[in-house]
Scaffold this motif. Structure first.
Motif, PDB file in Angstrom:
ATOM      1  N   SER A   1      72.803 -14.700 140.856  1.00 10.36           N
ATOM      2  CA  SER A   1      73.889 -14.546 141.837  1.00 10.36           C
ATOM      3  C   SER A   1      74.000 -15.784 142.717  1.00 10.36           C
ATOM      4  O   SER A   1      75.103 -16.264 142.999  1.00 10.36           O
ATOM      5  CB  SER A   1      73.647 -13.326 142.728  1.00 10.36           C
TER       6      SER A   1
ATOM      7  N   ASP B   1      79.839 -11.588 138.529  1.00  9.27           N
ATOM      8  CA  ASP B   1      78.444 -11.310 138.866  1.00  9.27           C
ATOM      9  C   ASP B   1      78.118  -9.848 138.562  1.00  9.27           C
ATOM     10  O   ASP B   1      78.432  -8.957 139.339  1.00  9.27           O
ATOM     11  CB  ASP B   1      78.165 -11.620 140.338  1.00  9.27           C
ATOM     12  N   GLU B   2      77.509  -9.609 137.422  1.00 14.42           N
ATOM     13  CA  GLU B   2      77.153  -8.251 136.983  1.00 14.42           C
ATOM     14  C   GLU B   2      78.292  -7.257 137.200  1.00 14.42           C
ATOM     15  O   GLU B   2      78.131  -6.284 137.941  1.00 14.42           O
ATOM     16  CB  GLU B   2      75.879  -7.784 137.695  1.00 14.42           C
TER      17      GLU B   2
HETATM   18 MG    MG Z   1      72.282 -10.828 141.165  1.00 12.38          MG
END
Ligand code: MG
Ligand code: ADP
Length: 361
Positions: A41, A161-162
């Protein structure tokens, strides 16, 4: 399109990124994988300067992002980000979520922005929800709105991000299918994800992050089937396997078979393999049950794409005997049934444990 050189990032004394180097070309889809806490991240946040890097450089289309003369908000418009937690404006309707930035930042007219927004909502399958508010939507729908909002800015690059990790399993695929569509349309994307099958069939390249660097990178085949470095191998093995620890004959066989079933589904194993696996595990447990009064049993199931086979590793304590030794088996027919479904069985005494490795046909 993106060039990251010797990027580092510290939070106080904590060094998260040590020396990250990446080059991303137009139209590439890059997956970033790795254990949590390894700075994935942080890397995305540094790339679009939500986080100020401690050192190194970032070039977007040749423009130095860390040069004080660079108009960062303008460059950032080229490079939108989709977060795990959607980050929608709760007080705005779906369509207003999409039009606010084009109107305020790009100076678009309301009508033009709304027409375009509707087109994008149609593409992500949510035209009917244009007038709803975010809290009236499911998680999967929210994330599709978040992607649509991103697209409303005409980005050249999208950083994810995910995007599916806060979703119910049933909603993951609707979001992945939108991302797939973007890949097909040639969008340049960097995706931090735990969805390994998705990363495998969508990306041109996979970056494995660990130790504050891009620890290993390669094609999906290289990273998933033939990782070269120790930590990458460990990570890939962990995600492609399940482990079950049994400590007494009174373990819960239903939970165990449900977990095995879920594992098979995730690895997309053929029905025949799944049936065989179920029979084998059942049979093995019958054989191991007498041992379970006095020792434990560790079952590890791993799928190897390369060998196109499921490997079962059974580790138990106790004296140095092979629990599958022909002469010890109470029922010879059971053993021959197992053999028939196996490509190989190997016994080893390792660290005081009896390890039996079985390779399924
Ligand atoms: Mg992360
Ligand atoms: P990942 O996304 O790979 O799970 P992160 O980039 O979120 O990893 O975090 C990497 C490390 O940096 C973690 O140890 C995390 O606690 C720390 N970290 C992240 N953001 C901050 C912050 N704003 N302040 C202090 N530490 C942070």
């Amino acid at each position: 399109m993106i060039k990251v050189e010797h990027l580092s990032k510290k939070f106080g004394n904590l060094v998260v990124l040590r020396d990250v180097n990446i080059e991303i070309r137009e139209g590439e889809v890059i997956s970033v994988i790795g254990p949590s806490g390894t700075g994935k991240s942080t890397l995305l946040r540094c790339i679009n300067l939500l986080e100020r890097p401690s050192g190194g450089s970032i070039f977007i289309d040749g423009i130095d992002m860390l040069d004080s003369k660079t108009d960062v908000p303008k460059i950032r418009q080229k490079m939108n980000m989709v977060f795990q937690s959607f980050n929608l404006f709760a007080h705005l309707s779906v369509i207003d979520n999409l039009t606010i930035a084009p109107i305020k930042l790009l100076g678009k007219g309301k009508k033009e922005a709304e027409e375009k927004a509707l087109g994008i909502l149609t593409m992500v399958g949510l035209a009917e929800k244009a007038c709803n508010f975010p809290d009236e939507l499911s998680g999967g729908q929210k994330q599709r709105v978040a992607i649509a909002r991103c697209l409303a800015m005409d980005p050249e690059i999208i950083l994810f991000d995910e995007p599916t990790s806060s979703l119910d399993p049933t909603m993951v695929s609707e979001v992945l299918s939108v991302i797939r569509r973007l890949a097909k349309d040639g969008m340049t994307m960097v995706i931090v994800t735990h969805e390994m099958d998705f990363a495998r069939d969508l990306s041109n390249r996979v970056l494995y992050m660990d130790e504050g660097i891009i620890y290993e990178e390669g094609t999906p085949e290289q990273i998933f089937d033939n990782p070269q470095k120790e930590k990458t191998r460990g990570f890939i093995n962990r995600i492609r396997s399940i482990n079950y620890h049994i400590t007494s004959p009174r373990y819960d066989p239903h939970t165990m078979s449900a977990e095995i079933e879920a594992f098979c589904e995730k690895q997309i194993l053929p029905l025949k393999t799944r049936q065989n696996l179920r029979l084998i595990v059942e049979e093995l447990l019958r054989i191991y049950t007498p041992f379970l009064e006095s020792t434990f049993l560790d079952i590890t199931l791993a799928y190897s794409e390369k060998k196109q086979s499921v490997e079962l590793v059974l580790e138990s304590g106790g004296d140095g005997v092979n629990p599958l030794d022909k002469n010890l088996l109470p029922d010879k027919s059971a053993e021959s049934a197992i053999w028939a479904m196996m490509r190989g069985i190997e016994y080893q005494r390792v660290n005081g444990k009896n390890r039996v490795t079985l390779l399924l046909q």
